[in-house]
Design an enzyme around this catalytic site. Sequence first.
Site, PDB file in Angstrom:
ATOM      1  N   VAL A  86     -42.921 -30.467  68.641  1.00 24.65           N
ATOM      2  CA  VAL A  86     -41.855 -30.281  67.812  1.00 24.65           C
ATOM      3  C   VAL A  86     -41.489 -31.453  66.472  1.00 24.65           C
ATOM      4  O   VAL A  86     -40.384 -32.402  66.940  1.00 24.65           O
ATOM      5  CB  VAL A  86     -40.607 -29.130  67.557  1.00 24.65           C
ATOM      6  CG1 VAL A  86     -39.949 -28.871  66.206  1.00 24.65           C
ATOM      7  CG2 VAL A  86     -41.110 -27.765  68.080  1.00 24.65           C
ATOM      8  N   LYS A  87     -41.797 -31.451  65.719  1.00 24.93           N
ATOM      9  CA  LYS A  87     -41.848 -32.349  64.688  1.00 24.93           C
ATOM     10  C   LYS A  87     -40.227 -32.478  63.735  1.00 24.93           C
ATOM     11  O   LYS A  87     -40.321 -31.650  62.953  1.00 24.93           O
ATOM     12  CB  LYS A  87     -43.632 -33.011  64.341  1.00 24.93           C
ATOM     13  CG  LYS A  87     -43.569 -34.665  63.229  1.00 24.93           C
ATOM     14  CD  LYS A  87     -44.762 -34.331  63.064  1.00 24.93           C
ATOM     15  CE  LYS A  87     -45.196 -35.921  62.033  1.00 24.93           C
ATOM     16  NZ  LYS A  87     -46.645 -36.134  61.744  1.00 24.93           N
TER      17      LYS A  87
END
Length: 217
Positions: A86-87
């Site tokens: 997850v960015k």
Amino acid sequence: MRFFIDTANLEQIRQARDLGILDGVTTNPSLMAHENIHGHAAIMAHYRQICEMVDGDVSAEVFSTDLDGMLAEAHELSAIHKNIVVKVPCTTEGIKAIKALSARKIPTNCTLVFNAGQAVLAAKAGARYVSPFVGRLDDASEDGVALVAQIVRIFDIYGYQTQVLAASIRHTRHIIDCMEAGAHVVTCPLQPILGLLNHPLTEKGLAKFLEDAAKMK
């Protein structure tokens, strides 16, 4: 050194994979929009396609800017595939989200990093990657590669396990310089990676070998 390709284009991902050098993929909302991928269901399906093509981490970015929204999106993204990272943006709410997600064993990539202090906070919160933006710093008359080297040194001094993922790579020279600076990962479009193969002496040498081989027939 690992190579990630910074794109949402499936054909470019396929080319990098077939070259045998692809270790992962990074994406962002701009790259998704460039591929005309719109709507929640389409975006989720596209991430799933990418994950099925790549045996490595695939960064998928949250759209929310508040903590609750980031966490809700992160859980949905991480459920797509085991390769999803997850960015999260390097903001106050983003650091809180990284800490919470780390506690839940959800890997994160802290993006939009422009100084060493931001990188350290992300590492302390438990990010798997921090992404200093080399090209954008160069655009602002700062030294992007020097920041990569600085973060690598600091992480080595304090034993942080977070990896430095050099982003916003504009050209082949950036790749070489980030390698020398000790970046663990470089992410960039396909073209700069292919540029590593280019040298006029290689082409000249091959032409000579082929010429001489023809004389032997």
